[in-house]
Scaffold this active site. Structure first.
Site, PDB file in Angstrom:
ATOM      1  N   ARG A  74      46.483  84.234  45.611  1.00  0.00           N
ATOM      2  CA  ARG A  74      45.674  84.020  46.813  1.00  0.00           C
ATOM      3  C   ARG A  74      45.473  85.351  47.540  1.00  0.00           C
ATOM      4  O   ARG A  74      46.420  86.108  47.740  1.00  0.00           O
ATOM      5  CB  ARG A  74      46.358  83.014  47.736  1.00  0.00           C
ATOM      6  N   ARG A 143      50.467  83.750  57.808  1.00  0.00           N
ATOM      7  CA  ARG A 143      49.512  83.786  56.707  1.00  0.00           C
ATOM      8  C   ARG A 143      48.128  84.221  57.196  1.00  0.00           C
ATOM      9  O   ARG A 143      47.987  84.743  58.299  1.00  0.00           O
ATOM     10  CB  ARG A 143      49.481  82.425  56.027  1.00  0.00           C
ATOM     11  N   LYS A 204      56.394  78.559  56.743  1.00  0.00           N
ATOM     12  CA  LYS A 204      55.102  79.220  56.899  1.00  0.00           C
ATOM     13  C   LYS A 204      54.611  79.121  58.339  1.00  0.00           C
ATOM     14  O   LYS A 204      55.009  78.241  59.098  1.00  0.00           O
ATOM     15  CB  LYS A 204      54.078  78.609  55.959  1.00  0.00           C
ATOM     16  N   LYS A 206      50.907  79.542  60.635  1.00  0.00           N
ATOM     17  CA  LYS A 206      49.456  79.676  60.574  1.00  0.00           C
ATOM     18  C   LYS A 206      48.883  79.936  61.966  1.00  0.00           C
ATOM     19  O   LYS A 206      49.317  79.324  62.942  1.00  0.00           O
ATOM     20  CB  LYS A 206      48.835  78.414  59.977  1.00  0.00           C
ATOM     21  N   CYS A 425      41.528  69.266  48.454  1.00  0.00           N
ATOM     22  CA  CYS A 425      42.460  70.295  47.973  1.00  0.00           C
ATOM     23  C   CYS A 425      42.370  70.385  46.451  1.00  0.00           C
ATOM     24  O   CYS A 425      41.813  69.500  45.800  1.00  0.00           O
ATOM     25  CB  CYS A 425      43.880  69.958  48.422  1.00  0.00           C
ATOM     26  N   CYS A 431      48.338  72.301  40.977  1.00  0.00           N
ATOM     27  CA  CYS A 431      49.311  72.257  42.066  1.00  0.00           C
ATOM     28  C   CYS A 431      50.529  71.441  41.670  1.00  0.00           C
ATOM     29  O   CYS A 431      50.415  70.266  41.298  1.00  0.00           O
ATOM     30  CB  CYS A 431      48.666  71.661  43.320  1.00  0.00           C
ATOM     31  N   CYS A 470      48.324  64.990  47.902  1.00  0.00           N
ATOM     32  CA  CYS A 470      49.689  64.745  48.354  1.00  0.00           C
ATOM     33  C   CYS A 470      49.688  64.772  49.877  1.00  0.00           C
ATOM     34  O   CYS A 470      48.667  65.082  50.493  1.00  0.00           O
ATOM     35  CB  CYS A 470      50.657  65.779  47.767  1.00  0.00           C
ATOM     36  N   CYS A 474      46.744  70.044  52.901  1.00  0.00           N
ATOM     37  CA  CYS A 474      46.011  71.301  52.784  1.00  0.00           C
ATOM     38  C   CYS A 474      44.527  71.165  53.138  1.00  0.00           C
ATOM     39  O   CYS A 474      43.904  72.148  53.534  1.00  0.00           O
ATOM     40  CB  CYS A 474      46.169  71.870  51.376  1.00  0.00           C
TER      41      CYS A 474
END
Length: 563
Positions: A74, A143, A204, A206, A425, A431, A470, A474
Protein backbone atom coordinates in the site's frame (compact mmCIF):
# COMPACT_ATOMS: atom_id res chain seq x y z
CA UNK A 1 -1.89 6.32 31.97
CA UNK A 2 -3.45 3.06 30.83
CA UNK A 3 -2.65 0.19 33.16
CA UNK A 4 -0.87 -2.82 31.67
CA UNK A 5 -0.61 -5.97 33.74
CA UNK A 6 0.83 -8.16 31.00
CA UNK A 7 2.45 -7.35 27.70
CA UNK A 8 0.94 -8.92 24.59
CA UNK A 9 2.98 -10.61 21.87
CA UNK A 10 2.23 -7.75 19.50
CA UNK A 11 3.50 -5.19 22.02
CA UNK A 12 6.62 -7.24 22.79
CA UNK A 13 7.30 -7.60 19.07
CA UNK A 14 7.21 -3.83 18.55
CA UNK A 15 9.29 -3.15 21.65
CA UNK A 16 12.00 -5.60 20.61
CA UNK A 17 12.00 -4.63 16.93
CA UNK A 18 14.87 -2.09 17.13
CA UNK A 19 12.87 0.61 15.41
CA UNK A 20 10.77 -1.69 13.18
CA UNK A 21 13.74 -3.70 11.94
CA UNK A 22 13.27 -7.08 13.59
CA UNK A 23 14.63 -9.79 11.32
CA UNK A 24 12.96 -8.43 8.19
CA UNK A 25 16.23 -8.08 6.30
CA UNK A 26 17.18 -11.67 7.09
CA UNK A 27 13.77 -13.05 6.17
CA UNK A 28 13.77 -11.02 2.97
CA UNK A 29 17.05 -12.62 1.93
CA UNK A 30 15.91 -16.14 2.85
CA UNK A 31 14.34 -17.03 -0.48
CA UNK A 32 10.66 -17.72 -1.19
CA UNK A 33 9.72 -18.78 2.35
CA UNK A 34 7.22 -16.44 4.05
CA UNK A 35 8.24 -14.03 6.79
CA UNK A 36 7.90 -15.43 10.30
CA UNK A 37 5.17 -14.38 12.76
CA UNK A 38 7.17 -11.47 14.13
CA UNK A 39 7.99 -10.28 10.63
CA UNK A 40 4.34 -10.51 9.63
CA UNK A 41 3.50 -7.91 12.28
CA UNK A 42 6.40 -5.61 11.49
CA UNK A 43 5.81 -5.68 7.74
CA UNK A 44 2.60 -3.71 8.24
CA UNK A 45 4.52 -0.68 9.48
CA UNK A 46 6.36 -0.75 6.15
CA UNK A 47 3.08 -0.74 4.21
CA UNK A 48 3.04 -4.47 3.47
CA UNK A 49 0.60 -7.25 4.36
CA UNK A 50 1.67 -10.86 3.96
CA UNK A 51 -1.05 -13.23 2.80
CA UNK A 52 -1.80 -16.00 0.35
CA UNK A 53 -4.15 -16.78 -2.50
CA UNK A 54 -7.20 -18.10 -0.70
CA UNK A 55 -8.81 -19.31 -3.93
CA UNK A 56 -6.14 -21.97 -4.43
CA UNK A 57 -5.26 -22.73 -0.80
CA UNK A 58 -7.59 -25.71 -0.23
CA UNK A 59 -6.70 -27.46 -3.47
CA UNK A 60 -2.98 -26.95 -2.88
CA UNK A 61 -3.26 -28.25 0.67
CA UNK A 62 -4.99 -31.41 -0.60
CA UNK A 63 -2.11 -31.92 -3.01
CA UNK A 64 0.42 -31.38 -0.24
CA UNK A 65 1.66 -28.10 -1.75
CA UNK A 66 2.42 -24.94 0.18
CA UNK A 67 0.20 -21.88 -0.12
CA UNK A 68 0.90 -19.32 -2.84
CA UNK A 69 2.39 -16.65 -0.58
CA UNK A 70 1.90 -13.12 -1.83
CA UNK A 71 1.83 -9.57 -0.53
CA UNK A 72 -0.31 -6.48 -0.58
CA UNK A 73 1.73 -3.28 -0.88
CA UNK A 74 0.00 0.00 0.00
CA UNK A 75 1.29 3.45 -0.94
CA UNK A 76 0.97 6.39 1.47
CA UNK A 77 -0.54 9.25 -0.57
CA UNK A 78 -1.68 12.23 1.54
CA UNK A 79 -5.04 13.47 0.29
CA UNK A 80 -4.77 11.06 -2.66
CA UNK A 81 -2.80 13.64 -4.69
CA UNK A 82 -0.58 12.28 -7.46
CA UNK A 83 1.29 13.89 -10.30
CA UNK A 84 0.90 12.46 -13.77
CA UNK A 85 4.43 11.01 -13.60
CA UNK A 86 3.74 9.38 -10.25
CA UNK A 87 0.58 7.74 -11.52
CA UNK A 88 2.38 6.41 -14.59
CA UNK A 89 5.11 4.97 -12.37
CA UNK A 90 2.49 3.18 -10.26
CA UNK A 91 0.76 1.93 -13.40
CA UNK A 92 4.04 0.45 -14.62
CA UNK A 93 4.42 -1.35 -11.28
CA UNK A 94 0.93 -2.81 -11.66
CA UNK A 95 2.07 -4.42 -14.89
CA UNK A 96 5.38 -5.66 -13.51
CA UNK A 97 4.42 -6.85 -10.03
CA UNK A 98 0.73 -6.15 -9.29
CA UNK A 99 -1.04 -8.66 -11.50
CA UNK A 100 -2.06 -5.97 -13.97
CA UNK A 101 -4.20 -3.93 -11.61
CA UNK A 102 -4.12 -1.01 -9.21
CA UNK A 103 -6.71 -0.67 -6.47
CA UNK A 104 -7.93 2.65 -5.14
CA UNK A 105 -8.68 2.41 -1.42
CA UNK A 106 -11.32 4.19 0.65
CA UNK A 107 -8.44 6.14 2.23
CA UNK A 108 -7.21 7.71 -1.01
CA UNK A 109 -4.30 5.35 -1.51
CA UNK A 110 -3.20 2.75 -4.05
CA UNK A 111 -2.77 -0.92 -3.20
CA UNK A 112 -1.02 -3.60 -5.22
CA UNK A 113 -2.26 -7.14 -4.66
CA UNK A 114 -0.43 -10.34 -5.52
CA UNK A 115 3.12 -9.01 -5.24
CA UNK A 116 5.53 -11.92 -4.84
CA UNK A 117 8.37 -11.88 -2.35
CA UNK A 118 11.18 -11.55 -4.94
CA UNK A 119 9.47 -8.42 -6.26
CA UNK A 120 9.05 -6.60 -2.95
CA UNK A 121 12.30 -4.63 -2.96
CA UNK A 122 11.94 -3.73 -6.62
CA UNK A 123 8.39 -2.53 -6.05
CA UNK A 124 9.29 -0.37 -3.06
CA UNK A 125 12.35 1.02 -4.80
CA UNK A 126 10.20 2.09 -7.76
CA UNK A 127 7.68 3.71 -5.41
CA UNK A 128 10.53 5.57 -3.72
CA UNK A 129 11.84 6.62 -7.12
CA UNK A 130 8.46 8.23 -7.77
CA UNK A 131 8.93 10.27 -4.57
CA UNK A 132 6.30 8.23 -2.73
CA UNK A 133 6.54 5.81 0.19
CA UNK A 134 4.79 2.83 1.72
CA UNK A 135 6.10 3.60 5.23
CA UNK A 136 3.24 3.89 7.74
CA UNK A 137 0.56 3.10 5.17
CA UNK A 138 -0.35 0.30 7.60
CA UNK A 139 0.61 -0.61 11.18
CA UNK A 140 0.11 0.88 14.64
CA UNK A 141 0.91 4.44 13.56
CA UNK A 142 -0.84 7.38 11.92
CA UNK A 143 -1.77 6.14 8.48
CA UNK A 144 -2.57 8.02 5.26
CA UNK A 145 -4.17 11.39 6.00
CA UNK A 146 -7.32 11.91 3.93
CA UNK A 147 -8.96 15.14 2.82
CA UNK A 148 -11.45 16.65 0.40
CA UNK A 149 -10.54 15.33 -3.07
CA UNK A 150 -11.84 18.15 -5.30
CA UNK A 151 -8.94 20.12 -6.89
CA UNK A 152 -10.78 23.42 -6.65
CA UNK A 153 -8.29 26.27 -6.92
CA UNK A 154 -9.25 28.50 -4.02
CA UNK A 155 -7.79 29.29 -0.61
CA UNK A 156 -10.02 26.79 1.21
CA UNK A 157 -9.12 23.74 -0.85
CA UNK A 158 -5.50 24.80 -1.15
CA UNK A 159 -5.23 24.98 2.63
CA UNK A 160 -6.83 21.54 3.08
CA UNK A 161 -4.40 19.94 0.66
CA UNK A 162 -1.41 21.66 2.26
CA UNK A 163 -2.56 20.71 5.77
CA UNK A 164 -2.98 17.06 4.77
CA UNK A 165 0.60 16.99 3.52
CA UNK A 166 1.93 18.79 6.62
CA UNK A 167 0.10 16.45 8.98
CA UNK A 168 1.35 13.40 7.10
CA UNK A 169 4.96 14.55 7.24
CA UNK A 170 4.79 15.68 10.88
CA UNK A 171 3.36 12.36 12.10
CA UNK A 172 5.50 9.99 10.02
CA UNK A 173 7.57 7.54 12.10
CA UNK A 174 11.23 8.57 12.44
CA UNK A 175 12.96 5.31 11.72
CA UNK A 176 15.84 4.49 9.42
CA UNK A 177 14.63 0.89 9.13
CA UNK A 178 12.62 1.51 5.98
CA UNK A 179 15.45 2.84 3.85
CA UNK A 180 17.89 0.41 5.44
CA UNK A 181 15.84 -2.72 4.60
CA UNK A 182 14.11 -1.87 1.34
CA UNK A 183 16.34 0.73 -0.29
CA UNK A 184 19.80 -0.46 0.81
CA UNK A 185 20.27 2.71 2.80
CA UNK A 186 22.94 3.36 5.37
CA UNK A 187 22.49 1.48 8.64
CA UNK A 188 21.77 3.86 11.50
CA UNK A 189 21.33 3.50 15.23
CA UNK A 190 17.86 2.24 16.15
CA UNK A 191 16.87 5.31 18.16
CA UNK A 192 13.51 5.51 19.90
CA UNK A 193 10.89 7.46 17.97
CA UNK A 194 10.24 10.84 19.69
CA UNK A 195 6.49 10.67 19.05
CA UNK A 196 5.68 6.97 19.01
CA UNK A 197 8.20 5.58 21.50
CA UNK A 198 9.57 2.07 21.31
CA UNK A 199 6.15 0.38 21.20
CA UNK A 200 4.46 2.79 18.80
CA UNK A 201 0.65 3.02 19.18
CA UNK A 202 -1.71 0.45 20.68
CA UNK A 203 -3.48 0.15 17.30
CA UNK A 204 -3.81 1.93 13.98
CA UNK A 205 -4.66 5.63 13.93
CA UNK A 206 -6.57 7.41 11.16
CA UNK A 207 -6.86 11.14 10.49
CA UNK A 208 -9.27 12.87 8.12
CA UNK A 209 -9.50 16.58 7.32
CA UNK A 210 -12.76 17.97 5.91
CA UNK A 211 -15.03 21.00 5.76
CA UNK A 212 -18.76 20.85 6.56
CA UNK A 213 -19.55 21.63 2.92
CA UNK A 214 -17.70 18.49 1.77
CA UNK A 215 -17.69 15.36 3.90
CA UNK A 216 -16.76 13.08 1.02
CA UNK A 217 -14.19 11.38 3.25
CA UNK A 218 -16.67 10.41 6.03
CA UNK A 219 -14.53 12.42 8.44
CA UNK A 220 -16.30 11.17 11.58
CA UNK A 221 -15.10 7.61 10.98
CA UNK A 222 -11.53 8.67 11.87
CA UNK A 223 -9.71 8.42 15.20
CA UNK A 224 -9.06 12.14 14.73
CA UNK A 225 -11.65 13.97 12.66
CA UNK A 226 -10.50 17.49 11.83
CA UNK A 227 -13.15 19.88 10.51
CA UNK A 228 -11.69 23.14 9.21
CA UNK A 229 -13.83 26.23 9.76
CA UNK A 230 -13.57 29.19 7.38
CA UNK A 231 -15.10 32.64 7.18
CA UNK A 232 -15.10 33.03 3.43
CA UNK A 233 -11.52 32.12 2.57
CA UNK A 234 -10.13 33.05 6.01
CA UNK A 235 -9.28 30.07 8.20
CA UNK A 236 -10.76 30.42 11.69
CA UNK A 237 -9.38 27.16 13.07
CA UNK A 238 -10.24 23.52 13.42
CA UNK A 239 -12.77 21.48 15.34
CA UNK A 240 -11.13 18.32 16.67
CA UNK A 241 -13.53 15.40 17.02
CA UNK A 242 -12.08 12.22 18.50
CA UNK A 243 -12.84 8.55 18.68
CA UNK A 244 -14.23 7.44 15.34
CA UNK A 245 -13.61 3.95 14.02
CA UNK A 246 -15.59 1.20 12.29
CA UNK A 247 -13.82 -1.99 13.32
CA UNK A 248 -15.74 -4.51 15.40
CA UNK A 249 -16.00 -8.28 15.80
CA UNK A 250 -19.10 -10.41 15.36
CA UNK A 251 -20.48 -11.75 18.66
CA UNK A 252 -18.13 -9.53 20.67
CA UNK A 253 -20.42 -6.90 22.26
CA UNK A 254 -17.41 -5.21 23.84
CA UNK A 255 -16.46 -4.06 20.33
CA UNK A 256 -18.53 -1.60 18.35
CA UNK A 257 -18.36 1.04 15.60
CA UNK A 258 -18.30 4.65 16.73
CA UNK A 259 -18.32 8.10 15.15
CA UNK A 260 -15.91 10.77 16.37
CA UNK A 261 -17.40 13.22 18.88
CA UNK A 262 -16.58 16.91 19.49
CA UNK A 263 -13.66 17.57 21.87
CA UNK A 264 -11.85 20.85 21.22
CA UNK A 265 -11.36 23.87 18.97
CA UNK A 266 -7.80 24.35 17.76
CA UNK A 267 -6.26 27.60 16.56
CA UNK A 268 -4.69 27.54 13.07
CA UNK A 269 -1.10 27.76 14.33
CA UNK A 270 -1.58 24.80 16.70
CA UNK A 271 -2.73 22.24 14.14
CA UNK A 272 0.38 20.07 13.98
CA UNK A 273 1.17 19.97 17.68
CA UNK A 274 -2.48 19.47 18.61
CA UNK A 275 -2.66 16.49 16.24
CA UNK A 276 0.52 15.10 17.81
CA UNK A 277 -1.07 15.59 21.24
CA UNK A 278 -4.02 13.42 20.19
CA UNK A 279 -1.58 10.77 18.99
CA UNK A 280 0.16 10.90 22.38
CA UNK A 281 -3.22 10.59 24.09
CA UNK A 282 -3.80 7.34 22.26
CA UNK A 283 -0.22 6.21 22.83
CA UNK A 284 -0.43 6.70 26.61
CA UNK A 285 -4.04 5.74 27.34
CA UNK A 286 -4.90 3.11 24.75
CA UNK A 287 -5.39 -0.50 25.83
CA UNK A 288 -2.17 -2.38 25.09
CA UNK A 289 -3.40 -5.62 26.64
CA UNK A 290 -6.31 -6.27 24.27
CA UNK A 291 -5.97 -5.29 20.61
CA UNK A 292 -9.71 -5.57 20.09
CA UNK A 293 -10.13 -2.83 22.70
CA UNK A 294 -7.11 -0.75 21.69
CA UNK A 295 -8.51 1.93 19.39
CA UNK A 296 -8.82 5.53 20.56
CA UNK A 297 -12.62 5.25 20.32
CA UNK A 298 -12.73 3.14 23.46
CA UNK A 299 -10.60 5.65 25.38
CA UNK A 300 -13.01 8.47 24.47
CA UNK A 301 -16.11 6.37 25.12
CA UNK A 302 -14.88 5.39 28.59
CA UNK A 303 -13.29 8.67 29.74
CA UNK A 304 -15.42 11.25 27.96
CA UNK A 305 -14.85 14.29 25.78
CA UNK A 306 -14.27 16.74 28.65
CA UNK A 307 -11.54 14.49 30.04
CA UNK A 308 -9.91 14.29 26.61
CA UNK A 309 -9.96 18.08 26.23
CA UNK A 310 -8.30 18.45 29.65
CA UNK A 311 -5.55 15.98 28.70
CA UNK A 312 -4.90 17.79 25.42
CA UNK A 313 -4.79 21.15 27.22
CA UNK A 314 -2.20 19.78 29.64
CA UNK A 315 -0.12 18.39 26.77
CA UNK A 316 -0.17 21.67 24.84
CA UNK A 317 0.28 23.85 27.91
CA UNK A 318 -2.72 26.03 27.11
CA UNK A 319 -6.46 25.77 27.79
CA UNK A 320 -8.55 24.54 24.88
CA UNK A 321 -12.16 25.50 24.37
CA UNK A 322 -14.90 23.17 23.15
CA UNK A 323 -15.69 22.74 19.47
CA UNK A 324 -17.37 25.67 17.78
CA UNK A 325 -20.77 25.38 16.04
CA UNK A 326 -20.58 24.26 12.44
CA UNK A 327 -23.06 23.82 9.59
CA UNK A 328 -24.64 20.50 8.71
CA UNK A 329 -22.39 18.21 6.71
CA UNK A 330 -22.95 17.75 2.98
CA UNK A 331 -21.54 15.32 0.41
CA UNK A 332 -21.24 16.89 -3.05
CA UNK A 333 -20.93 14.79 -6.18
CA UNK A 334 -17.45 15.07 -7.70
CA UNK A 335 -18.06 12.59 -10.52
CA UNK A 336 -18.43 13.96 -14.03
CA UNK A 337 -17.07 17.25 -15.36
CA UNK A 338 -16.47 20.26 -13.09
CA UNK A 339 -14.67 23.59 -13.23
CA UNK A 340 -11.56 23.94 -11.07
CA UNK A 341 -11.79 27.69 -10.68
CA UNK A 342 -8.62 28.46 -12.61
CA UNK A 343 -9.94 28.05 -16.12
CA UNK A 344 -9.28 24.31 -16.18
CA UNK A 345 -11.56 21.33 -15.58
CA UNK A 346 -11.54 18.17 -13.54
CA UNK A 347 -13.26 14.90 -14.38
CA UNK A 348 -14.47 12.45 -11.75
CA UNK A 349 -14.40 8.90 -13.11
CA UNK A 350 -16.37 6.08 -11.41
CA UNK A 351 -14.20 3.04 -10.66
CA UNK A 352 -16.14 -0.03 -9.51
CA UNK A 353 -14.65 -1.16 -6.18
CA UNK A 354 -11.61 1.01 -6.98
CA UNK A 355 -10.18 -1.69 -9.27
CA UNK A 356 -8.23 -0.19 -12.17
CA UNK A 357 -7.76 -3.08 -14.57
CA UNK A 358 -8.28 -4.09 -18.18
CA UNK A 359 -10.83 -6.85 -18.60
CA UNK A 360 -13.26 -8.13 -21.20
CA UNK A 361 -14.88 -5.19 -22.91
CA UNK A 362 -13.53 -2.47 -20.57
CA UNK A 363 -9.90 -1.36 -20.83
CA UNK A 364 -9.95 1.05 -17.91
CA UNK A 365 -6.30 0.79 -16.98
CA UNK A 366 -5.21 1.44 -20.57
CA UNK A 367 -7.59 4.38 -20.86
CA UNK A 368 -6.25 6.06 -17.73
CA UNK A 369 -2.64 5.46 -18.72
CA UNK A 370 -3.15 6.91 -22.20
CA UNK A 371 -5.08 9.95 -20.94
CA UNK A 372 -2.64 10.77 -18.13
CA UNK A 373 0.35 10.41 -20.46
CA UNK A 374 -1.17 12.29 -23.41
CA UNK A 375 -2.91 15.14 -21.60
CA UNK A 376 -0.78 15.47 -18.45
CA UNK A 377 -3.75 15.11 -16.09
CA UNK A 378 -2.87 14.94 -12.40
CA UNK A 379 -4.91 12.15 -10.75
CA UNK A 380 -6.54 12.43 -7.34
CA UNK A 381 -7.70 9.28 -5.57
CA UNK A 382 -11.14 9.64 -4.01
CA UNK A 383 -12.38 8.11 -0.74
CA UNK A 384 -15.28 6.75 -2.79
CA UNK A 385 -12.71 4.55 -4.61
CA UNK A 386 -13.08 6.67 -7.73
CA UNK A 387 -10.48 8.80 -9.54
CA UNK A 388 -10.42 12.49 -10.40
CA UNK A 389 -8.38 13.64 -13.39
CA UNK A 390 -7.40 17.23 -12.69
CA UNK A 391 -5.88 20.18 -14.51
CA UNK A 392 -7.61 19.46 -17.82
CA UNK A 393 -7.53 22.09 -20.54
CA UNK A 394 -11.16 22.65 -21.69
CA UNK A 395 -10.15 22.08 -25.31
CA UNK A 396 -9.16 18.48 -24.39
CA UNK A 397 -12.56 17.54 -22.98
CA UNK A 398 -13.95 15.91 -26.11
CA UNK A 399 -10.74 14.01 -26.84
CA UNK A 400 -10.58 12.62 -23.28
CA UNK A 401 -14.21 11.55 -23.46
CA UNK A 402 -13.51 9.82 -26.76
CA UNK A 403 -10.54 7.94 -25.29
CA UNK A 404 -12.75 6.65 -22.48
CA UNK A 405 -15.64 5.66 -24.71
CA UNK A 406 -13.32 3.94 -27.19
CA UNK A 407 -12.21 1.59 -24.41
CA UNK A 408 -15.68 0.90 -23.02
CA UNK A 409 -15.33 2.94 -19.82
CA UNK A 410 -18.67 3.87 -18.21
CA UNK A 411 -18.98 7.56 -17.39
CA UNK A 412 -20.73 9.01 -14.37
CA UNK A 413 -23.85 10.02 -16.28
CA UNK A 414 -24.41 6.39 -17.29
CA UNK A 415 -24.67 5.16 -13.69
CA UNK A 416 -27.68 5.02 -11.43
CA UNK A 417 -27.20 6.62 -8.00
CA UNK A 418 -27.02 3.25 -6.21
CA UNK A 419 -24.18 2.24 -8.53
CA UNK A 420 -22.52 5.62 -8.26
CA UNK A 421 -22.36 5.61 -4.44
CA UNK A 422 -21.46 1.96 -3.77
CA UNK A 423 -18.26 0.91 -1.98
CA UNK A 424 -16.77 -2.55 -1.52
CA UNK A 425 -13.62 -3.81 0.20
CA UNK A 426 -11.28 -6.29 -1.59
CA UNK A 427 -12.26 -9.28 0.62
CA UNK A 428 -11.52 -12.64 -1.05
CA UNK A 429 -9.16 -13.91 -2.31
CA UNK A 430 -6.47 -11.54 -1.05
CA UNK A 431 -7.62 -10.49 2.44
CA UNK A 432 -6.88 -12.91 5.25
CA UNK A 433 -9.69 -11.47 7.40
CA UNK A 434 -12.48 -11.86 4.85
CA UNK A 435 -15.36 -14.12 5.84
CA UNK A 436 -16.98 -13.93 2.41
CA UNK A 437 -16.92 -12.02 -0.87
CA UNK A 438 -17.31 -8.26 -1.32
CA UNK A 439 -15.58 -6.74 -4.37
CA UNK A 440 -16.26 -9.73 -6.62
CA UNK A 441 -19.99 -9.67 -5.83
CA UNK A 442 -20.51 -5.92 -5.67
CA UNK A 443 -22.14 -5.87 -9.10
CA UNK A 444 -24.48 -8.71 -8.16
CA UNK A 445 -25.50 -7.16 -4.84
CA UNK A 446 -25.99 -3.64 -6.20
CA UNK A 447 -27.74 -4.99 -9.30
CA UNK A 448 -30.24 -6.93 -7.19
CA UNK A 449 -30.91 -3.85 -5.05
CA UNK A 450 -31.33 -1.62 -8.12
CA UNK A 451 -33.92 -4.04 -9.51
CA UNK A 452 -36.00 -3.66 -6.33
CA UNK A 453 -35.63 0.11 -6.50
CA UNK A 454 -36.90 0.03 -10.09
CA UNK A 455 -39.99 -1.89 -9.03
CA UNK A 456 -40.84 1.00 -6.71
CA UNK A 457 -39.88 3.78 -9.11
CA UNK A 458 -36.97 4.78 -6.87
CA UNK A 459 -33.96 3.97 -9.04
CA UNK A 460 -33.17 7.67 -9.47
CA UNK A 461 -32.89 8.33 -5.73
CA UNK A 462 -29.51 8.87 -4.12
CA UNK A 463 -28.43 6.34 -1.48
CA UNK A 464 -25.14 4.87 -0.31
CA UNK A 465 -24.42 1.13 -0.25
CA UNK A 466 -21.30 -0.15 1.54
CA UNK A 467 -20.22 -3.81 1.28
CA UNK A 468 -17.54 -5.54 3.34
CA UNK A 469 -16.45 -9.16 3.55
CA UNK A 470 -15.99 -8.99 7.32
CA UNK A 471 -16.99 -6.73 10.25
CA UNK A 472 -13.77 -4.67 10.28
CA UNK A 473 -15.43 -1.99 8.20
CA UNK A 474 -12.88 -1.04 5.54
CA UNK A 475 -15.64 0.19 3.20
CA UNK A 476 -17.29 2.16 6.03
CA UNK A 477 -20.50 0.08 6.15
CA UNK A 478 -21.77 1.29 9.52
CA UNK A 479 -22.71 4.86 8.60
CA UNK A 480 -24.11 4.44 5.11
CA UNK A 481 -27.77 4.33 4.13
CA UNK A 482 -27.27 0.59 3.62
CA UNK A 483 -24.45 -1.44 5.18
CA UNK A 484 -23.82 -5.03 4.09
CA UNK A 485 -21.33 -6.89 6.28
CA UNK A 486 -19.89 -10.35 5.65
CA UNK A 487 -21.08 -12.87 8.24
CA UNK A 488 -20.12 -16.35 7.04
CA UNK A 489 -19.29 -17.64 3.53
CA UNK A 490 -22.04 -16.49 1.19
CA UNK A 491 -24.05 -14.63 3.84
CA UNK A 492 -24.25 -11.09 5.20
CA UNK A 493 -25.82 -8.96 7.89
CA UNK A 494 -27.94 -6.04 6.73
CA UNK A 495 -27.73 -2.59 8.35
CA UNK A 496 -29.89 0.47 7.63
CA UNK A 497 -30.56 3.89 9.12
CA UNK A 498 -27.29 5.75 8.65
CA UNK A 499 -27.35 8.95 6.68
CA UNK A 500 -25.88 10.00 3.36
CA UNK A 501 -23.89 12.81 4.98
CA UNK A 502 -22.03 10.32 7.20
CA UNK A 503 -23.13 11.70 10.57
CA UNK A 504 -25.13 8.78 11.99
CA UNK A 505 -24.51 5.07 12.52
CA UNK A 506 -26.90 2.52 11.09
CA UNK A 507 -28.26 -0.58 12.84
CA UNK A 508 -28.54 -4.26 11.99
CA UNK A 509 -32.02 -5.36 10.97
CA UNK A 510 -31.34 -8.84 9.59
CA UNK A 511 -28.60 -11.46 9.66
CA UNK A 512 -27.28 -14.28 7.50
CA UNK A 513 -28.83 -13.18 4.22
CA UNK A 514 -27.53 -14.26 0.83
CA UNK A 515 -27.42 -11.85 -2.10
CA UNK A 516 -31.01 -12.47 -3.13
CA UNK A 517 -32.08 -12.32 0.51
CA UNK A 518 -30.49 -8.89 0.94
CA UNK A 519 -32.52 -7.45 -1.92
CA UNK A 520 -35.70 -9.20 -0.79
CA UNK A 521 -35.29 -7.85 2.75
CA UNK A 522 -34.86 -4.31 1.41
CA UNK A 523 -37.80 -4.51 -1.00
CA UNK A 524 -40.62 -3.87 1.54
CA UNK A 525 -38.54 -1.09 3.10
CA UNK A 526 -38.24 0.56 -0.31
CA UNK A 527 -42.01 0.22 -0.71
CA UNK A 528 -42.56 2.00 2.61
CA UNK A 529 -39.99 4.66 1.73
CA UNK A 530 -41.64 5.40 -1.59
CA UNK A 531 -45.12 5.56 -0.05
CA UNK A 532 -44.55 7.51 3.17
CA UNK A 533 -41.33 9.49 3.05
CA UNK A 534 -41.21 13.20 3.64
CA UNK A 535 -40.16 15.58 0.86
CA UNK A 536 -36.51 14.98 0.01
CA UNK A 537 -36.08 12.38 2.76
CA UNK A 538 -33.24 9.97 2.05
CA UNK A 539 -33.55 6.25 2.66
CA UNK A 540 -31.32 6.25 5.73
CA UNK A 541 -33.15 9.21 7.24
CA UNK A 542 -36.50 7.51 6.57
CA UNK A 543 -35.33 4.30 8.28
CA UNK A 544 -34.08 6.27 11.26
CA UNK A 545 -37.41 8.10 11.59
CA UNK A 546 -39.52 4.95 11.35
CA UNK A 547 -37.34 3.11 13.87
CA UNK A 548 -35.21 0.00 13.63
CA UNK A 549 -37.63 -2.19 15.62
CA UNK A 550 -40.49 -1.45 13.24
CA UNK A 551 -38.29 -2.12 10.21
CA UNK A 552 -37.10 -5.41 11.66
CA UNK A 553 -40.71 -6.51 11.98
CA UNK A 554 -41.36 -5.64 8.33
CA UNK A 555 -38.31 -7.59 7.17
CA UNK A 556 -39.08 -10.58 9.38
CA UNK A 557 -42.64 -10.61 8.08
CA UNK A 558 -41.39 -10.76 4.49
CA UNK A 559 -38.99 -13.58 5.36
CA UNK A 560 -41.73 -15.63 7.05
CA UNK A 561 -44.02 -15.13 4.08
CA UNK A 562 -41.27 -16.23 1.68
CA UNK A 563 -40.62 -19.35 3.76
Amino acid sequence: MARLDTISKAEANKQQSRGLRGNLAGDLAAGPAPFDAAGYGLLKFHGIYQGYDRDSATERKQRGDDKVWQFMVRVRIPGGRLTADQYLALDALAGAHGGGSLRVTTRQSIQFHGVLKPGLKTTIAAIDGALLTTLAACGDVVRTVTTVPAPIRDAVHGRLEADARRLSAHLLPRTGAYREIWLDGEKVTADEDPLYGERYLPRKFKIGLAIPEDNTIDVLTNDLAIVALFDGERLLGYNFLLGGGHGMTHNKPETWPRLATPVAFIEPEDLLEAAAAVVRLHRDWGDRGNRRHARLKYVIAEHGEDWARERLSEDLGKPLGPCRPMPDFAVPDHLGWHEQGDGRLYLGLPIASGRIVDDAGVRLRTALRVIVARFGCNPILMPSQDVILGDIVPADREAITAELRERGVRLAEELLPAERWALACPALPSCGLALTEAERVQGDIVGAIVERLRRRGLEGERLSIRITGCPNGCARPYNGDIGIVGRVPGYYSLHVGGDFAGTRLNHKIADRLDITGLAEALDPLFALWGASRKDGEGFGDFCHRIGIAALQQVVEGRRRKAA
